[in-house]
Design a protein around this motif. Structure first.
Motif, PDB file in Angstrom:
ATOM      1  N   LYS A   1      67.795  67.094  35.719  1.00 11.56           N
ATOM      2  CA  LYS A   1      69.620  68.055  35.290  1.00 11.56           C
ATOM      3  C   LYS A   1      70.717  67.568  36.686  1.00 11.56           C
ATOM      4  CE  LYS A   1      70.952  72.364  34.236  1.00 11.56           C
ATOM      5  NZ  LYS A   1      70.536  73.922  34.441  1.00 11.56           N
TER       6      LYS A   1
ATOM      7  N   MET B   1      61.377  66.025  34.338  1.00 11.58           N
ATOM      8  CA  MET B   1      62.441  67.053  33.710  1.00 11.58           C
ATOM      9  C   MET B   1      63.714  65.876  35.171  1.00 11.58           C
ATOM     10  SD  MET B   1      60.686  70.227  34.067  1.00 11.58           S
ATOM     11  CE  MET B   1      62.706  71.155  34.172  1.00 11.58           C
TER      12      MET B   1
ATOM     13  N   LEU C   1      74.480  68.042  37.258  1.00 13.65           N
ATOM     14  CA  LEU C   1      74.831  69.599  37.793  1.00 13.65           C
ATOM     15  C   LEU C   1      76.129  69.119  38.140  1.00 13.65           C
ATOM     16  CD1 LEU C   1      71.819  70.853  39.936  1.00 13.65           C
ATOM     17  CD2 LEU C   1      72.391  71.190  37.719  1.00 13.65           C
TER      18      LEU C   1
ATOM     19  N   HIS D   1      65.240  62.302  29.955  1.00 19.02           N
ATOM     20  CA  HIS D   1      65.082  63.170  31.479  1.00 19.02           C
ATOM     21  C   HIS D   1      65.875  62.672  32.578  1.00 19.02           C
ATOM     22  CE1 HIS D   1      61.634  61.309  33.185  1.00 19.02           C
ATOM     23  NE2 HIS D   1      62.327  61.814  34.485  1.00 19.02           N
TER      24      HIS D   1
ATOM     25  N   GLU E   1      65.986  66.376  40.227  1.00 24.07           N
ATOM     26  CA  GLU E   1      64.632  66.089  38.736  1.00 24.07           C
ATOM     27  C   GLU E   1      63.512  66.725  39.791  1.00 24.07           C
ATOM     28  OE1 GLU E   1      64.169  61.776  38.779  1.00 24.07           O
ATOM     29  OE2 GLU E   1      64.739  61.873  40.461  1.00 24.07           O
TER      30      GLU E   1
END
Length: 280
Positions: free
Chosen positions: A234, A232, A236, A89, A228
């Motif tokens: 991400k 998890m 962008l 992640h 985060e």
């Protein structure tokens, strides 16, 4: 005619894969935007793949092979480019971080990974994984400390950090570890290697109440935002989202103590931890 050879995993697989993608795209007569449309992604996403700031996922590798007529070149080499020492992640963010020219980060509860000491990092990972064997913790700590070598360069990346006051007050690893870690942060500040501001409790509600935030800028690719949650994370690249997160960070700066006031507060808290260690 023979197809392209597999990438050498001992070199820089992601950079080489990006260069091959740029070559194949230009050979096909497609712009980044045009190729992005065929993959249902933005042109900036294609640019980030070519620059090596984004990881090529298997589904995109398969689509690129089809669109660019590359047989199965990208699919074959996707695995080599994706190898990382970091959790899945966070791996893509760590690799983007290594290419960034500037990083702006707000943390809510812990010292940023780039500024952690060995003892602090070990305390964090022990809390995350209380039953993990020593070897696993050692590997996680080693990977985190390796990231901190980004700051060995005297100017790049520029690192601007906003620490919630909770970061200073949450005793992680004991008073000795906190005193040592805050001293390390102060050393980097005094060397003018980083900029740190503290967001005090007294400011109340603020623009980033939902959690931590990281923004990254690059010399050859559009900026990214990283958000985060537990296990998890991400990256962008949507321009509107990145712009909104940039405004959030700027509002945090406006609410935070000045750099000199922040240094004074960090020093005071570090002294308190030092006294607590000497007089438990």
């Amino acid at each position: 005619m023979a197809g392209p050879k597999d990438l050498d995993p001992s070199s820089s697989p992601r950079a080489l894969l990006g260069a091959e993608l740029r070559h194949a795209r230009e050979k096909a007569g497609l712009s980044q935007e045009e190729l992005g449309q065929r993959l249902f992604v933005s042109g900036s996403f294609i640019g980030q793949l070519e620059a090596g700031t984004r990881r090529m996922q298997p589904e995109y590798a398969r689509m690129l092979d089809e669109v660019l007529g590359a047989e199965d070149f990208f699919r074959r080499n996707c695995g080599a480019a994706a190898k990382s020492r970091y959790p899945d992640h966070f791996a893509e963010a760590a690799e983007a971080e290594a290419r960034a020219t500037a990083i702006s980060q707000y943390t809510t509860l812990l010292i940023p990974g780039l500024l952690q000491t060995r003892a602090y990092a070990e305390a964090v990972f022990r809390a995350y994984k209380p039953t993990a064997p020593d070897a696993e913790i050692d590997a996680l700590v080693a990977a985190r400390l390796e990231r901190s070598h980004l700051l060995d360069d005297p100017t790049r990346p520029m690192l601007w950090v906003v620490l919630d006051e909770a970061v200073l007050r949450r005793e992680t690893g004991g008073p000795g570890v906190m005193a040592q870690t805050l001293q390390h942060v102060m050393t980097l500040i005094r060397q003018r290697r980083i900029i740190v501001q503290v967001l005090p409790f007294s400011r109340g509600a603020h623009s980033a109440m939902d959690g931590p935030l990281k923004l990254m800028e690059f010399a050859d690719a559009p900026p990214l935002s990283f958000v985060e949650a537990p296990d998890m994370g991400k990256l962008l690249d949507d321009p509107a989202t990145v712009a909104r997160h940039t405004r959030m960070f700027n509002l945090l700066l406006a609410e935070s103590l000045s750099a000199s006031e922040s240094l004074a507060l960090i020093e005071s808290v570090a002294q308190d931890y030092g006294h607590a260690e000497q007089h438990p």
